[in-house]
Design an enzyme around this catalytic site. Structure first.
Site, PDB file in Angstrom:
ATOM      1  CG  ASN A   1       5.741   5.194   2.373  1.00  0.00           C
ATOM      2  OD1 ASN A   1       5.667   4.108   1.790  1.00  0.00           O
ATOM      3  ND2 ASN A   1       4.674   5.806   2.846  1.00  0.00           N
TER       4      ASN A   1
ATOM      5  CB  ILE B   1      -7.143   8.312   5.573  1.00  0.00           C
ATOM      6  CG1 ILE B   1      -7.594   9.572   4.840  1.00  0.00           C
ATOM      7  CG2 ILE B   1      -7.928   8.066   6.833  1.00  0.00           C
ATOM      8  CD1 ILE B   1      -9.032   9.572   4.363  1.00  0.00           C
ATOM      9  CG  ASN B   2      -2.829   5.851   0.976  1.00  0.00           C
ATOM     10  OD1 ASN B   2      -2.957   6.623   0.027  1.00  0.00           O
ATOM     11  ND2 ASN B   2      -1.819   5.017   1.069  1.00  0.00           N
TER      12      ASN B   2
ATOM     13  CE  LYS C   1      -0.397   7.933   3.177  1.00  0.00           C
ATOM     14  NZ  LYS C   1       0.498   8.702   2.279  1.00  0.00           N
TER      15      LYS C   1
ATOM     16  CB  CYS D   1      -0.572   1.716  -2.678  1.00  0.00           C
ATOM     17  SG  CYS D   1      -0.673   2.493  -4.304  1.00  0.00           S
TER      18      CYS D   1
ATOM     19  CB  SER E   1       4.658   8.946   1.144  1.00  0.00           C
ATOM     20  OG  SER E   1       5.234   8.043   0.228  1.00  0.00           O
TER      21      SER E   1
END
Lengths: 316, 265
Positions: A101, A192-193, A166, A132, A21
């Site tokens: 997502n 991982i993000n 996520k 995020c 994403s």
């Protein structure tokens, strides 16, 4: 005959390589000059909100020489309605495996998006962006186990397709959040993000990015991702892990699979090489043939099959 | 949250390809200026003047380069050595291979009426995109004139080449060649003579802003090549945005060439 077929819970993927994403436009359309979208294990959409998100002012990215980049896009997206009307039909026509997502500014917004998606088919799973770093409150759901449990259990109740979460690496113990998600019935953990980072512009004497902090991605974060996957797999060996973080080539992908990821996502590597994902798929096939594996899934988590005495003083 | 409908171009038509291309020649044009030529027939056959490519240049990300000129199977990129990427390119050896993704973005659109003259306005290294534009335009039968503003005489690269395709007028910051001043002065004088011209612009952002201001005063909509820092160059990262009617659009797909009345930042 080697098979790259991969199962994430009951989601079937042609191979274990997905586009991450935020690194494939809204829905992967921009990759069509380079390969057919059905060749991929799957595509994960840009984070979609219930309404369009404008995103952050520029500059939105800054390169970290040799290591990767910091981004502060701010989840610019056209909203779930636009996606359903304009991208979903295209993806079905392309016979692409697709994961949506989802993002929200509040628990209620996550629910609204998933509720909206309930009326549509053609995608295999929902990936909740709980992590995020580039919007206000974006990390809240990934840093507080109670909030994570709450959002996952609510979404699980309404979603018709499997739900992945996520998670953010910006936390002391990833397994606490992972546990909250597992307790709430999560179908897959995406690890991982991006890692929170910052850059300073020496000419303006100010932070380079408009929100000062940004999300660090690329080669440099691969060891962090592997460590978190290692810890999570140890505690929850039955929960599928979708590995992501600095994967550029087949060797990187193999490390993630051996570490415990059932499949992987290619992110930042797409920027410098639109064919990175396709090259990894070919590389994995080649690896299986050379090592006479009947299925790539045979190697998942193999790095854990060690005598615990061989790891010195290991706490993880 | 302000609700703004974003314009996502879902009818995007992509025409690029990803190739590994060998360096054929590096030509030094001035103190810090080079043209690197690569053999890339697959890309050449698809180019519209004003488009760019993303090119491997020894950095983590690829770097954008506008297409300077094409000759048989070779594609050239003019650049000034300013950082790691351009320094890497200038030191490449013949036969070294780099990854090139292109051609990318939207180029300049020539006017339907061939009697309308094309006026090219360049600032500094913004000149790099114009030799191919000037040549193709003059071959198509348009009258072409280039206005070129640079810091000094040393920065007036490829002037001779531009003269082959039409008229050239230069101006420098220090007066070492042509008049002393800015390219907007030449543009104002030119538009006083004839407003009915198609204006193409390329240069650093402050120069673009000044040129757009002059065009607005004459009621002219220019075609402007924008440059924003970009990570991918083919539309997937959403980094290189400019504001257009309150929306963020990508310079790499919806641009780099955009109408001056469409962009607000």
């Amino acid at each position: 005959m080697t098979s790259l077929n991969t199962l994430i819970g009951n989601v079937e993927l042609k191979n274990p390589v997905l586009l991450a994403s935020g690194t494939c436009g809204v829905a992967g359309r921009e990759f069509t000059p380079y390969f057919h979208l059905s060749e991929l294990g799957g595509i994960v959409s840009k984070s979609l909100g219930i309404k369009p998100w404008v995103g952050n002012p520029t500059p939105r990215v800054v390169e970290v020489p040799g290591c990767g980049l910091l981004n502060s896009i701010g989840l610019q997206n056209p909203g779930v309605e636009h996606f359903v009307n304009n991208e979903l039909p295209f993806l079905k026509e392309q016979k692409a495996t697709f994961i949506v997502n989802v993002v929200g500014e509040s628990l209620d917004e996550y629910i609204q998006v998933v509720d909206y998606l309930k009326n549509y088919s053609g995608f295999s799973a929902i990936e909740l962006n709980l992590s995020c770093p580039n919007v206000d409150g974006g990390l809240d759901f990934s840093q507080d186990p109670k909030k994570a449990f709450n959002v996952v259990s609510k979404i699980k109740k309404i979603s018709k397709v499997p739900v992945w979460a996520k998670l953010s690496p910006n936390i002391t113990d990833i397994t606490e959040i992972a546990k909250a998600c597992v307790d709430a019935g999560i179908d897959g953990l995406v690890l991982i993000n991006t890692v929170l980072g910052l850059a300073i512009n020496k000419w303006t004497k100010k932070p380079t990015l408009p929100r000062a902090v940004g999300g660090y991605s690329g080669s440099a974060i691969k060891p962090i991702a592997l460590r978190m996957i290692w810890q999570t797999y140890k505690k929850f060996p039955k929960v599928p892990i979708i590995g992501i973080g600095g994967i550029h080539n087949t060797d990187d992908a193999l490390e993630f699979l051996l570490c415990g990821a059932s499949c992987i996502q290619v992110g930042t590597a797409n920027f410098a090489n639109p064919k990175a994902s396709i090259e990894i798929i070919a590389g994995l096939k080649d690896y299986c043939e050379k090592n006479k594996l009947s299925s790539i899934s045979e190697i998942i988590g193999q790095a854990h099959e060690i005598d615990s005495k061989t790891l010195v003083g290991s706490k993880v | 949250m302000i609700s703004i409908i974003l314009s996502y171009n879902i009818s995007m038509s992509f025409n690029q390809t990803l190739i590994k291309a060998p360096l054929m020649k590096n030509v030094q044009l001035g103190k810090d200026y080079f043209v690197s030529w690569f053999c890339a027939p697959e890309i050449i056959s698809r180019i519209n003047p004003g488009q760019f490519v993303m090119m491997e240049s020894g950095q983590y990300l690829l770097r954008p380069f506008s297409v300077y000129e094409i000759k048989e199977d070779n594609i050239g990129f003019l650049y000034r050595v300013i950082g790691g990427g351009t320094s890497f390119l200038s030191r490449l050896q013949i036969g070294n291979i780099v990854l090139i993704n292109g051609p990318l973005g939207k180029g300049f659109e020539f006017p339907k009426d061939k009697k309308i003259p094309i006026l090219l306005v360049a600032g500094g290294i913004g000149i790099a995109t114009f030799p191919i534009v000037a040549r193709v335009a003059s071959e198509k039968g348009y009258k072409v004139k280039t206005l070129f503003g640079a810091r000094s005489q040393n920065d007036l690269v490829c002037a001779e080449q531009l003269k082959h395709s039409g008229e050239l007028e230069v101006i420098t910051d220090d007066g070492s060649s042509g008049r002393k001043g800015f390219v907007t002065e030449l543009l104002t004088a030119e538009l006083h003579k004839n407003k009915n011209q198609e204006v193409f612009v390329c240069g650093p952002t402050p120069m673009l802003k000044s040129v757009i201001k002059v065009c607005n005063e004459f009621g002219i909509i220019a075609q402007v090549s924008f440059e924003e820092y970009m990570a991918c160059g083919y539309g997937v990262c959403m980094s290189c945005v400019v504001k257009s009617n309150g929306k963020y659009v990508r310079t790499c797909v919806e641009g780099p060439v955009m109408r001056s009345d469409m962009v607000t930042s």
